[in-house]
Enzyme design. Structure first.
Site, PDB file in Angstrom:
ATOM      1  N   ASP A   1      90.997  74.910 -44.742  1.00 27.25           N
ATOM      2  CA  ASP A   1      92.044  75.502 -45.174  1.00 27.25           C
ATOM      3  C   ASP A   1      93.506  74.947 -44.913  1.00 27.25           C
ATOM      4  O   ASP A   1      93.899  73.528 -44.286  1.00 27.25           O
ATOM      5  CB  ASP A   1      91.876  76.602 -43.970  1.00 27.25           C
ATOM      6  CG  ASP A   1      90.916  77.228 -43.446  1.00 27.25           C
ATOM      7  OD1 ASP A   1      89.170  77.197 -44.181  1.00 27.25           O
ATOM      8  OD2 ASP A   1      90.837  78.085 -42.729  1.00 27.25           O
TER       9      ASP A   1
ATOM     10  N   CYS B   1      94.807  84.865 -43.412  1.00 24.04           N
ATOM     11  CA  CYS B   1      94.628  85.878 -41.973  1.00 24.04           C
ATOM     12  C   CYS B   1      95.741  84.500 -41.695  1.00 24.04           C
ATOM     13  O   CYS B   1      96.245  83.907 -40.970  1.00 24.04           O
ATOM     14  CB  CYS B   1      93.363  85.132 -41.964  1.00 24.04           C
ATOM     15  SG  CYS B   1      91.904  85.986 -42.785  1.00 24.04           S
TER      16      CYS B   1
ATOM     17  N   TYR C   1      76.998  80.209 -39.665  1.00 27.79           N
ATOM     18  CA  TYR C   1      78.045  78.771 -38.740  1.00 27.79           C
ATOM     19  C   TYR C   1      78.687  79.744 -37.063  1.00 27.79           C
ATOM     20  O   TYR C   1      79.911  78.611 -36.644  1.00 27.79           O
ATOM     21  CB  TYR C   1      79.451  78.605 -39.607  1.00 27.79           C
ATOM     22  CG  TYR C   1      79.915  79.793 -40.108  1.00 27.79           C
ATOM     23  CD1 TYR C   1      81.356  80.209 -39.217  1.00 27.79           C
ATOM     24  CD2 TYR C   1      79.559  81.131 -41.037  1.00 27.79           C
ATOM     25  CE1 TYR C   1      81.820  81.176 -39.122  1.00 27.79           C
ATOM     26  CE2 TYR C   1      80.671  82.178 -41.434  1.00 27.79           C
ATOM     27  CZ  TYR C   1      81.651  82.357 -40.960  1.00 27.79           C
ATOM     28  OH  TYR C   1      81.765  83.400 -40.833  1.00 27.79           O
TER      29      TYR C   1
ATOM     30  N   ASN D   1      99.750  95.707 -41.662  1.00 29.17           N
ATOM     31  CA  ASN D   1     100.788  95.356 -41.940  1.00 29.17           C
ATOM     32  C   ASN D   1     102.043  96.178 -40.955  1.00 29.17           C
ATOM     33  O   ASN D   1     101.654  96.729 -40.484  1.00 29.17           O
ATOM     34  CB  ASN D   1     101.016  96.233 -43.101  1.00 29.17           C
ATOM     35  CG  ASN D   1     100.234  96.406 -44.518  1.00 29.17           C
ATOM     36  OD1 ASN D   1      99.435  95.194 -44.593  1.00 29.17           O
ATOM     37  ND2 ASN D   1     100.160  97.321 -45.289  1.00 29.17           N
TER      38      ASN D   1
ATOM     39  N   HIS E   1      97.390  94.913 -44.627  1.00 29.71           N
ATOM     40  CA  HIS E   1      96.849  93.659 -46.335  1.00 29.71           C
ATOM     41  C   HIS E   1      97.072  92.111 -45.189  1.00 29.71           C
ATOM     42  O   HIS E   1      96.610  91.263 -45.963  1.00 29.71           O
ATOM     43  CB  HIS E   1      97.733  94.215 -46.944  1.00 29.71           C
ATOM     44  CG  HIS E   1      97.342  94.773 -47.746  1.00 29.71           C
ATOM     45  ND1 HIS E   1      98.248  95.506 -47.493  1.00 29.71           N
ATOM     46  CD2 HIS E   1      96.758  95.293 -48.611  1.00 29.71           C
ATOM     47  CE1 HIS E   1      97.126  97.047 -48.496  1.00 29.71           C
ATOM     48  NE2 HIS E   1      96.651  96.481 -49.274  1.00 29.71           N
TER      49      HIS E   1
ATOM     50  N   GLU F   1      90.991  79.816 -46.542  1.00 32.43           N
ATOM     51  CA  GLU F   1      90.952  78.588 -47.575  1.00 32.43           C
ATOM     52  C   GLU F   1      90.862  77.978 -48.352  1.00 32.43           C
ATOM     53  O   GLU F   1      91.449  78.642 -49.773  1.00 32.43           O
ATOM     54  CB  GLU F   1      88.569  79.040 -47.588  1.00 32.43           C
ATOM     55  CG  GLU F   1      88.785  79.807 -46.171  1.00 32.43           C
ATOM     56  CD  GLU F   1      89.013  81.581 -45.942  1.00 32.43           C
ATOM     57  OE1 GLU F   1      89.741  82.215 -46.543  1.00 32.43           O
ATOM     58  OE2 GLU F   1      88.196  81.817 -45.135  1.00 32.43           O
TER      59      GLU F   1
END
Length: 233
Positions: A44, A69, A101, A112, A158, A196
């Site tokens: 990441d 994120c 995982y 937002n 978002h 990622e």
């Protein structure tokens, strides 16, 4: 080089990578963090949330390509009453994850900031992210709770908020906790951005070697999760 001398050399390399990552974070720079080959096996791009700009968001969507994120510490999330998303969804698809995982998803609310319009442009997302960092810092100081959060943010939005495990790396060793442990060591607010890195050719996670090459080309620090766990746990 072998034996004890080799182990010492490896330790020195790991310490140098972690030290450089801490310095980069203090300077508001991104760090590339690979978790573990037997976990997600992903690298990441991780930023301290308070340093995120519109250009940083553009880098994340263009050069990384995964989900942008904002990860907050457990204590900050609790202070703002931010739930785990799967606890709030009243639908049969929620609550039974069977993740390969991990035990559960870290997702909280997607939000937002209220000063954004659609919330999706780079500048809008950067504003939401930096304000989340400010909110997390204020929440830990006891000056910011659910009502203040609701006045500043709206959901859905978002920017996906992630909620860290209470003991960070002692409890969970995902990118959420790795990034927040790095922020804590750097003396920064408990908020980081993770995204990622994907391979344009295969659509899968970008191989470690390619992620290292990217870091070298752009002058960024690359660090392995086990190096962070060894030093910061």
């Amino acid at each position: 080089m072998s034996g004890r001398a080799g182990d010492l050399a490896d330790d020195a390399v790991a310490d140098d990578a972690v030290d450089r990552a801490i310095r980069a974070f203090r300077d508001g720079q991104p760090v590339l963090v690979h978790d573990f080959d037997d976990r997600e096996g992903e690298t990441d791009i991780v930023y301290p949330a308070g340093a995120v700009t519109a250009d940083a968001v553009a880098r994340l969507r263009n050069d990384a390509g995964g989900l942008v994120c904002a990860a907050l510490s457990h204590d900050a999330a609790v202070a703002m009453d931010l739930p785990f998303l799967d606890d709030t969804i009243d639908h049969p698809s929620a609550g039974s994850h069977e993740l390969g995982y991990d035990d559960r998803s870290s997702f909280s609310l997607p939000v937002n900031h209220r000063d954004t319009f659609t919330g999706i442009p780079d500048a809008d997302r950067a504003l939401t992210i930096t304000e989340l960092a400010s909110a997390a810092e204020a929440a830990l100081a006891g000056d910011y709770g659910p009502e203040e959060f609701a006045a500043d943010f709206r959901a859905p939005g978002h920017v996906n908020v992630l909620r860290a495990a209470p003991g960070l790396l002692a409890d969970r060793q995902g990118h959420t906790e790795l990034g927040l442990a790095l922020a804590a060591e750097a003396g920064l607010p408990p908020a980081v951005v993770v995204c990622e890195m994907l391979d344009d050719e295969t659509g899968h996670a970008l191989p470690k070697a390619a992620a290292r090459d990217y870091a070298t080309r752009h002058g960024f620090v690359y660090v392995d999760g086990d190096q962070l766990v060894e030093r910061l746990r």
